[in-house]
Design an enzyme around this catalytic site. Structure first.
Site, mmCIF file in Angstrom:
data_model
loop_
_atom_site.group_PDB
_atom_site.id
_atom_site.type_symbol
_atom_site.label_atom_id
_atom_site.label_comp_id
_atom_site.label_asym_id
_atom_site.label_seq_id
_atom_site.Cartn_x
_atom_site.Cartn_y
_atom_site.Cartn_z
ATOM 1 N N TRP A 1 0.833 -1.212 0.000
ATOM 2 C CA TRP A 1 0.000 0.000 0.000
ATOM 3 C C TRP A 1 0.864 1.257 0.000
ATOM 4 O O TRP A 1 0.490 2.267 -0.586
ATOM 5 C CB TRP A 1 -0.913 -0.011 1.224
ATOM 6 C CG TRP A 1 -1.746 1.231 1.399
ATOM 7 C CD1 TRP A 1 -2.994 1.462 0.885
ATOM 8 C CD2 TRP A 1 -1.412 2.401 2.153
ATOM 9 N NE1 TRP A 1 -3.439 2.700 1.261
ATOM 10 C CE2 TRP A 1 -2.489 3.301 2.039
ATOM 11 C CE3 TRP A 1 -0.300 2.777 2.914
ATOM 12 C CZ2 TRP A 1 -2.496 4.554 2.659
ATOM 13 C CZ3 TRP A 1 -0.304 4.028 3.528
ATOM 14 C CH2 TRP A 1 -1.385 4.893 3.403
ATOM 15 N N HIS A 2 2.029 1.166 0.630
ATOM 16 C CA HIS A 2 2.887 2.342 0.752
ATOM 17 C C HIS A 2 3.585 2.707 -0.549
ATOM 18 O O HIS A 2 4.053 3.848 -0.688
ATOM 19 C CB HIS A 2 3.932 2.126 1.851
ATOM 20 C CG HIS A 2 3.384 2.252 3.235
ATOM 21 N ND1 HIS A 2 2.732 1.219 3.871
ATOM 22 C CD2 HIS A 2 3.369 3.296 4.096
ATOM 23 C CE1 HIS A 2 2.353 1.629 5.073
ATOM 24 N NE2 HIS A 2 2.714 2.876 5.229
ATOM 25 N N GLY A 3 3.672 1.795 -1.478
ATOM 26 C CA GLY A 3 4.317 2.162 -2.727
ATOM 27 C C GLY A 3 4.608 0.979 -3.623
ATOM 28 O O GLY A 3 4.644 -0.170 -3.179
#
Length: 467
Positions: free
Chosen positions: A316-318
């Site tokens: 989700w963060h990247g």
């Protein structure tokens, strides 16, 4: 537009605030919607349409779901809503990552799309998905007024970086919220504190991290200084932004959930993740982990659920493998704690437990901020002396002296010490009277200092815009 900018602080916010309080109650959401769309358009003129598409899509999907609740039509509508949201998120955030891996795996040369990432898409898609899922579960009523719903989706205080606010948390406040001088005052205080954390601490630590990356005299000690500095930077950057969002919410009559609770004082990684980015953790718990079965069933199924949740949390963060590795790293630690290590940790001194958490977390953020898998290997090698570099260098000593004050302030600020002193002062008559003068004077000094840094054009990134 970012909160820590002159344009926001001295133009956008004052105009929005005074306009909002001048108009009658029935027009307040309209003013917030226009202000929020303007806020987003300022930074993302083209992608503002995505925000509107998300609002329109989930508004009508939820109405349809509620009308056919309990039938297959409702289920199909939910799937449609989730596919649209994840489709937008996946296309803009992960398309080039997918093409890169296909090209590397198959030896193809499929051209990349080179799409810029719409700011805040990871946050507002999760918010709208939680809304339609809650309507499908019967946990909240579908919103009847599009103006109210569009205001919820685009609300500028938490639009671009959270906290992730669920519709049911503020549904009543969207329609009927109270405004008091005390609420505005408390919100303004929280905002200034968050702004100061971001500009006066996080930005300075970011400069130190950049100096390390550009250094021609690395050393083992410099690697550790960098690791500690970045771990503190990301905390003050993101918790500072959350403070600003919560403060702005209060100023406009909303009660947003807390997102951080001094995670660096934790004595287990389990406890750390109950204190760090709490709204994201609760989102994955309620909409992924529990639906998968949670800790019910066999140990193998539970481990599977943990792996899925933490892979997704990292990803989700990247769109980089180091984020997925970061998530799986925490998943593995949490499994080990639950099954084995936590019962042994409870027998050792609190200081040892605290150092254990700090070591695990600092190493995790080295992984988090590395450039690819090779970057992870080289950064960890530098930390543990497996590179041909000295233990200490002249530049290391020089930078330690330069940033000693901000590092000390950051360490103190990452604990509840200042908060505890403040509340103890409130309990005593003389010190509480002194606070009447000291508190506003301190906040004004902080605001002046922040303004001076911003006018000077100092280093002012925002880490979570990347995600």
């Amino acid at each position: 537009m970012v909160f820590s900018s002159i344009s926001f602080l001295y133009y956008f916010l004052p105009v929005t605030f005074f306009t909002y309080f001048l108009v009658p109650r029935k027009f307040k959401n309209f003013i917030l919607l226009i202000a929020s769309l303007t806020f987003y358009f300022y930074g993302e003129p083209i992608y503002t349409v995505l925000l509107l598409i998300s609002s329109v899509s989930d508004f009508f999907h939820s109405r349809y779901i509620e009308r056919h609740l309990g039938s297959k039509k409702a289920k199909y509508a939910l799937v449609s809503s989730v596919v649209i949201n994840l489709g937008m998120l996946g296309f803009f955030k992960y398309a080039d990552f997918l093409l890169l891996n296909i090209n590397q795996l198959l030896g193809t040369t499929i051209p990349y799309l080179h799409l810029s990432l719409p700011i805040g898409i990871s946050f507002f898609t999760f918010q709208t998905m939680s809304y339609t899922i809650d309507v499908y579960r019967g946990e909240t009523k579908a919103e009847r007024g599009f103006l109210n719903f569009a205001t919820y989706v685009s609300l500028f205080p938490q639009l671009v970086a959270g906290p992730i606010v669920r519709y049911q948390t503020i549904s009543d406040e969207l329609k009927n919220r109270r405004h008091t001088l005390a609420q505005v005052s408390n919100g303004l205080k929280r905002f200034v504190i968050g702004l100061s954390k971001k500009v006066l601490i996080a930005n300075q630590l970011g400069e130190l991290s950049n100096i390390f990356r550009d250094s021609h005299e690395p050393s083992v000690l410099f690697y550790w200084i960098y690791a500690i500095a970045f771990s503190l930077q990301i905390y003050f950057d993101f918790s500072g932004y959350s403070d600003m969002a919560i403060g702005l919410g209060r100023m406009f009559g909303f009660s947003f959930p807390e997102n951080f609770n001094y995670p660096y004082v934790s004595r287990s990684i389990t406890n750390f993740w109950r204190r760090w980015h709490m709204t994201l953790g609760s989102w994955f718990r309620d909409y992924v982990y529990i639906p998968l079965g949670g800790n019910r069933g066999t140990a193998a199924l539970w481990i599977r659920n943990i792996v899925i949740v933490w892979f997704l949390t990292g990803f989700w963060h990247g769109a980089q493998w180091n984020f997925a590795i970061w998530g799986l790293y925490f998943g593995a630690i949490l499994v080990l704690e639950k099954k084995w290590t936590l019962k042994y940790l409870e027998r050792v001194h609190g200081v040892v437990r605290h150092l254990y958490v700090l070591l695990i977390v600092i190493l995790s953020f080295v992984i988090f901020n590395a450039t690819g898998i090779s970057g992870i290997s080289s950064d960890l090698a530098g930390l543990f002396g497996f590179m041909d570099i000295p233990m200490i260098s002249n530049e290391t000593i020089y930078q330690m002296k330069n940033y000693a004050v901000v590092l000390i302030l950051a360490v103190i600020g990452a604990t509840p010490v200042i908060k505890e002193v403040y509340f103890k002062m409130l309990k005593h008559k003389i010190s509480s009277i002194l606070l009447i003068v000291i508190e506003p004077a301190t906040l004004l000094l902080l605001l002046v200092s922040v303004t001076a840094f911003l006018v000077d054009g100092s280093y002012n990134p925002f880490l979570y815009f990347r995600f």
